[in-house]
Enzyme design. Structure first.
Site, PDB file in Angstrom:
ATOM      1  N   ASP A 138       1.366  -1.070  -0.518  1.00  7.43           N
ATOM      2  CA  ASP A 138       0.430  -0.047   0.179  1.00  7.43           C
ATOM      3  C   ASP A 138       0.895   1.350   0.026  1.00  7.43           C
ATOM      4  O   ASP A 138       1.983   1.440   0.741  1.00  7.43           O
ATOM      5  CB  ASP A 138      -1.327   0.077   1.163  1.00  7.43           C
ATOM      6  CG  ASP A 138      -2.030   0.956   1.104  1.00  7.43           C
ATOM      7  OD1 ASP A 138      -2.337   1.742   0.667  1.00  7.43           O
ATOM      8  OD2 ASP A 138      -3.537   0.096   1.181  1.00  7.43           O
TER       9      ASP A 138
ATOM     10  N   TYR B  53     -12.966   7.460 -12.100  1.00  7.28           N
ATOM     11  CA  TYR B  53     -12.770   5.905 -11.558  1.00  7.28           C
ATOM     12  C   TYR B  53     -13.567   5.195 -12.368  1.00  7.28           C
ATOM     13  O   TYR B  53     -13.133   3.451 -12.439  1.00  7.28           O
ATOM     14  CB  TYR B  53     -13.623   6.794 -10.050  1.00  7.28           C
ATOM     15  CG  TYR B  53     -13.667   4.909  -9.357  1.00  7.28           C
ATOM     16  CD1 TYR B  53     -12.914   4.678  -8.558  1.00  7.28           C
ATOM     17  CD2 TYR B  53     -15.420   4.558  -9.544  1.00  7.28           C
ATOM     18  CE1 TYR B  53     -12.402   3.140  -8.074  1.00  7.28           C
ATOM     19  CE2 TYR B  53     -15.293   3.501  -8.114  1.00  7.28           C
ATOM     20  CZ  TYR B  53     -14.409   2.815  -7.826  1.00  7.28           C
ATOM     21  OH  TYR B  53     -14.680   1.815  -6.994  1.00  7.28           O
TER      22      TYR B  53
ATOM     23  N   ARG C 137     -19.117   7.920   1.230  1.00  4.07           N
ATOM     24  CA  ARG C 137     -20.181   7.405   0.590  1.00  4.07           C
ATOM     25  C   ARG C 137     -21.208   7.097   1.412  1.00  4.07           C
ATOM     26  O   ARG C 137     -20.478   7.885   3.390  1.00  4.07           O
ATOM     27  CB  ARG C 137     -19.473   5.349   0.678  1.00  4.07           C
ATOM     28  CG  ARG C 137     -18.501   5.280  -0.194  1.00  4.07           C
ATOM     29  CD  ARG C 137     -17.521   3.976  -0.536  1.00  4.07           C
ATOM     30  NE  ARG C 137     -16.593   3.884   0.393  1.00  4.07           N
ATOM     31  CZ  ARG C 137     -15.731   2.967   0.061  1.00  4.07           C
ATOM     32  NH1 ARG C 137     -15.365   2.191  -1.356  1.00  4.07           N
ATOM     33  NH2 ARG C 137     -14.606   3.295   1.188  1.00  4.07           N
TER      34      ARG C 137
END
Length: 329
Positions: free
Chosen positions: A33, A147, A188
């Site tokens: 990551d 995206y 979200r």
């Protein structure tokens, strides 16, 4: 099952839960990551294990992993509107250059690779519910296009490697997933509502609230992804919960769950925000013998209890992410 798995985006929400699952299965896990959107706190409980290692690396750069690798799960990508609108170039690069690098690594290692695609490849759908044979309705130059198109390209190059090089590939189209370790400020629906509830703010509903979503608890999602990886199916598969609910009704459920009695306030609907989102999981049921087991009520309680249990410092970390250093990319 073989022995070693590389998971990119491992310090993120879904990536960290996948690390847990493969550790529990007895595999050696290599976590990777660059920490743009991930957080080491999500995987720090694994650092003491001999079969877990972490590489701080950006997969849009050349990826090298010593020794054999049996499985690769590519989950490195911003996944929320707030993230990919702040770092649009990085979002496109991780879906294109990053995917290319990992497919090349899979080819070199003769590894099986699972690509994390998304329901956003369907755009604002004209077909409902969405099945894997629907090609989608995407605005390539809209705000969400960075995206959506990154993921659509990701699927295309993955299938090209499969057909041209014979690479052993899997493609998961992931629908709205929630659970512990989400970031409260990522834009979200569920973390946004929970963050507002914890702060005692009114719940914000965009548009008239009649747009729909289908929410899958993270344990169910991880089980579906695991089964897909271990299957022999190479084409895209929807992994999500087909139980659909309007955002307005969901906001009312959130008020009841949190027992905080906020009002519901309305704001304009963002451009290209999908009006309907519901997976057709017929294929997953048939191929993977999989369907969600955790009810929304049970999953939401577990998730809210997780956020309530965070310290003030942890809540701050969950709500604040600095993208300044990456805006030059």
């Amino acid at each position: 099952m073989k022995n070693k798995v590389l998971i990119t985006g491992a310090a993120g929400f879904l990536g960290s839960h996948l690390c847990d699952r493969f550790i529990a299965e007895g595999l050696e896990v290599i976590a990777m990551d660059n920490l743009i959107t991930g957080d080491l706190k999500n995987i720090e409980h694994l650092f003491h294990l001999k079969n877990f290692s972490f590489y701080h690396h950006d997969v849009t750069k050349f990826v090298h992993v010593p020794g054999e690798v049996d499985y690769i799960l590519h989950f490195a990508s911003p996944a929320s509107p707030i993230d990919y609108l702040k770092i649009p170039i990085q979002t496109l690069k991780v879906g294109s250059l990053g995917t290319h690098n990992l497919l090349g690594l899979a080819k070199e290692k003769k590894a099986r690779i699972l690509i994390a695609s998304t329901s956003e490849v369907y755009g604002d759908p004209l077909v409902h519910p969405q099945s894997e044979d629907y090609y989608g309705n995407v605005n390539t130059i809209g705000p969400r296009g960075v995206y959506d198109e990154a993921k659509r390209f990701q699927e295309s190059i993955t299938m090209a490697y499969h057909t041209f090089h014979g690479l052993d590939t899997r493609i998961a189209r992931i629908f709205n997933t929630y659970g512990p370790r989400m970031r409260l400020n990522d834009g979200r629906v569920i973390p946004a509502f929970m963050g507002q509830a914890l702060r005692g703010e009114d719940l914000t509903v965009f548009g008239d609230g009649l747009q729909t979503r289908s929410f899958c608890y993270v344990d169910d999602q991880v089980e579906g992804l695991f089964r897909l990886l271990m299957s022999n199916y190479n084409l895209p598969v929807n992994i999500g919960n087909p139980e659909e609910i309007t955002i307005l009704d969901f906001a009312k459920e959130m008020v009841k769950l949190t027992n905080t009695h906020q009002k519901i306030v309305y704001k304009p609907l963002p451009k290209d925000d999908p009006l309907q989102r519901q997976p057709d999981i017929t294929l997953a049921r048939k191929i993977l013998k999989w369907e969600p087991m955790v009810s929304r009520g049970e999953g939401m309680k577990k998730t809210f209890d997780y956020f309530k249990g965070l310290t003030k410092e942890e809540l701050y970390r969950s709500e604040h992410k600095d993208f300044t250093a990456h805006n030059r990319l």
